[in-house]
Design a protein around this motif. Structure first.
Motif, short mmCIF file in Angstrom:
data_model
loop_
_atom_site.label_atom_id
_atom_site.label_comp_id
_atom_site.label_asym_id
_atom_site.label_seq_id
_atom_site.Cartn_x
_atom_site.Cartn_y
_atom_site.Cartn_z
N VAL A 3 0.84 -1.20 0.00
CA VAL A 3 0.00 0.00 0.00
C VAL A 3 0.88 1.25 0.00
O VAL A 3 0.60 2.23 -0.70
CB VAL A 3 -0.94 0.00 1.23
CG1 VAL A 3 -1.68 1.34 1.32
CG2 VAL A 3 -1.94 -1.15 1.13
N PHE A 4 1.96 1.21 0.76
CA PHE A 4 2.89 2.34 0.81
C PHE A 4 3.50 2.57 -0.58
O PHE A 4 3.60 3.71 -1.05
CB PHE A 4 3.98 2.05 1.83
CG PHE A 4 4.98 3.16 2.02
CD1 PHE A 4 4.56 4.47 2.20
CD2 PHE A 4 6.35 2.91 2.02
CE1 PHE A 4 5.48 5.50 2.39
CE2 PHE A 4 7.27 3.92 2.20
CZ PHE A 4 6.83 5.23 2.37
N GLU A 5 3.90 1.49 -1.24
CA GLU A 5 4.43 1.61 -2.61
C GLU A 5 3.39 2.20 -3.55
O GLU A 5 3.71 3.02 -4.42
CB GLU A 5 4.87 0.23 -3.12
CG GLU A 5 6.17 -0.28 -2.53
CD GLU A 5 6.59 -1.60 -3.14
OE1 GLU A 5 5.74 -2.53 -3.19
OE2 GLU A 5 7.73 -1.70 -3.60
N ILE A 52 11.26 11.37 6.90
CA ILE A 52 10.63 10.52 7.90
C ILE A 52 9.56 11.31 8.65
O ILE A 52 8.47 10.80 8.94
CB ILE A 52 11.68 9.95 8.86
CG1 ILE A 52 12.56 8.93 8.12
CG2 ILE A 52 11.02 9.29 10.07
CD1 ILE A 52 13.70 8.37 8.93
N TYR A 53 9.86 12.57 8.96
CA TYR A 53 8.88 13.40 9.66
C TYR A 53 7.60 13.56 8.83
O TYR A 53 6.48 13.49 9.36
CB TYR A 53 9.47 14.77 9.99
CG TYR A 53 8.49 15.70 10.66
CD1 TYR A 53 8.18 15.56 12.01
CD2 TYR A 53 7.85 16.71 9.93
CE1 TYR A 53 7.26 16.40 12.62
CE2 TYR A 53 6.92 17.54 10.53
CZ TYR A 53 6.65 17.39 11.88
OH TYR A 53 5.72 18.21 12.49
N SER A 54 7.75 13.77 7.52
CA SER A 54 6.58 13.93 6.65
C SER A 54 5.74 12.67 6.64
O SER A 54 4.50 12.73 6.67
CB SER A 54 7.02 14.28 5.23
OG SER A 54 7.65 15.53 5.19
N LEU A 55 6.40 11.51 6.61
CA LEU A 55 5.67 10.25 6.64
C LEU A 55 4.92 10.09 7.96
O LEU A 55 3.78 9.62 7.98
CB LEU A 55 6.63 9.07 6.44
CG LEU A 55 7.32 8.97 5.08
CD1 LEU A 55 8.27 7.79 5.06
CD2 LEU A 55 6.29 8.84 3.96
N MET A 56 5.57 10.48 9.04
CA MET A 56 4.92 10.40 10.36
C MET A 56 3.64 11.23 10.40
O MET A 56 2.60 10.77 10.90
CB MET A 56 5.89 10.87 11.44
CG MET A 56 7.06 9.96 11.69
SD MET A 56 8.34 10.75 12.71
CE MET A 56 7.42 11.13 14.21
N THR A 57 3.71 12.45 9.87
CA THR A 57 2.56 13.34 9.95
C THR A 57 1.50 13.02 8.89
O THR A 57 0.30 13.06 9.17
CB THR A 57 3.01 14.80 9.79
OG1 THR A 57 3.78 14.95 8.59
CG2 THR A 57 3.88 15.23 10.98
N ALA A 116 7.77 4.45 10.30
CA ALA A 116 8.16 5.15 9.08
C ALA A 116 9.58 4.75 8.67
O ALA A 116 9.85 4.48 7.49
CB ALA A 116 8.08 6.66 9.29
N THR A 117 10.48 4.68 9.63
CA THR A 117 11.87 4.29 9.36
C THR A 117 11.95 2.87 8.84
O THR A 117 12.67 2.58 7.88
CB THR A 117 12.72 4.42 10.65
OG1 THR A 117 12.68 5.78 11.10
CG2 THR A 117 14.16 4.03 10.37
N GLN A 118 11.20 1.97 9.47
CA GLN A 118 11.24 0.56 9.06
C GLN A 118 10.69 0.37 7.64
O GLN A 118 11.24 -0.41 6.85
CB GLN A 118 10.44 -0.30 10.04
CG GLN A 118 10.60 -1.80 9.82
CD GLN A 118 12.02 -2.27 9.99
OE1 GLN A 118 12.64 -2.03 11.03
NE2 GLN A 118 12.58 -2.94 8.98
#
Length: 237
Positions: free
Chosen positions: A43-45, A59-64, A73-75
């Motif tokens: 789904v992320f892809e 990573i911060y953008s993915l978190m938010t 997000a890191t994994q």
């Protein structure tokens, strides 16, 4: 994240291709057979493929945007990067070189502090430093690596072609470094650059545009090395 807006703005062909790839993966080897973690990655892809998530998102953008933890997000980034180019050591080395071009100096000029968003590049960097016989520190922040100048000198020794070490050394000596071993000249150069960068900064870690000094070394541009580093050795004395 407004999925409807993203899909309506995206190219139909792009959506079709990424949807086909997602559904194909989801139905192999049978519908619903993929573990939850694999489904989330697919789904992320898909989200990245249709433009709902920027492929270069921090990573911060993915978190938010996705409302997930930093660890998740890191994994996810790490898993995707390993699958796409985890075995391409040359590409990862180039990514390390790019990080070094934008490095920061710690307070006494004896440490480099690098911030690397890519979990895979970060892991590769730490492994390279370990191979050189040094230890790196990420205890302050998992995206930030702190490594001694000697470790960075050994790292660069591995990143630039060995048959060019003599040329780089000669260029630095011509700029004002004391004639020593290749590593010795690099260490002196980096400490001098650290002194130039810090000035009266005290205990603070500061940002310093090191690209014009490190890029010629990483690119083995000897004329540029001699020209750019003259000011560093001159000011350090």
């Amino acid at each position: 994240m407004d999925i409807r807006q993203v899909i309506e703005a995206a190219d139909d062909g792009r959506i079709r291709e990424h949807l086909i790839a997602f559904l194909t993966a989801f139905t192999q080897p049978a519908f619903g057979a993929l573990p939850k973690r694999e489904v989330e990655l697919k789904v992320f892809e898909l989200l990245r493929g249709i433009g709902a998530v920027d492929e270069k998102a921090s990573i911060y953008s993915l978190m938010t945007d996705l409302r997930i933890t930093r660890a998740k997000a890191t994994q996810m980034l790490f898993d995707l990067e390993v699958r796409s180019h985890g075995g391409d050591a040359a590409k990862l080395d180039n990514a390390i070189c790019e990080a070094l071009r934008h490095t920061k100096f710690a307070k006494d000029g004896d440490y480099f502090v690098l911030e690397i968003e890519s979990p895979l590049v970060l892991a590769h960097l730490r492994q390279r430093i370990r191979e050189a016989g040094h230890v790196s520190d990420t205890s302050f922040n998992t995206s930030i690596v702190r490594a001694p100048v000697g470790a960075v000198a050994d790292l660069i020794s591995k990143l630039v072609p060995k048959d060019q070490h003599g040329n780089i050394k000669q260029a630095l000596v011509a700029a004002g470094a004391k004639d020593d071993s290749f590593k010795g000249v690099l260490v002196e150069a980096f400490k001098s650059l650290g002194s130039k960068a810090l000035g009266g900064a005290g205990d603070r870690v500061i940002e310093f545009a090191a690209d014009k000094f490190l890029d010629p070394i990483l690119s083995v541009a000897c004329d540029a090395i001699s020209e750019q580093w003259k000011s560093v050795f001159h000011e350090d004395r």
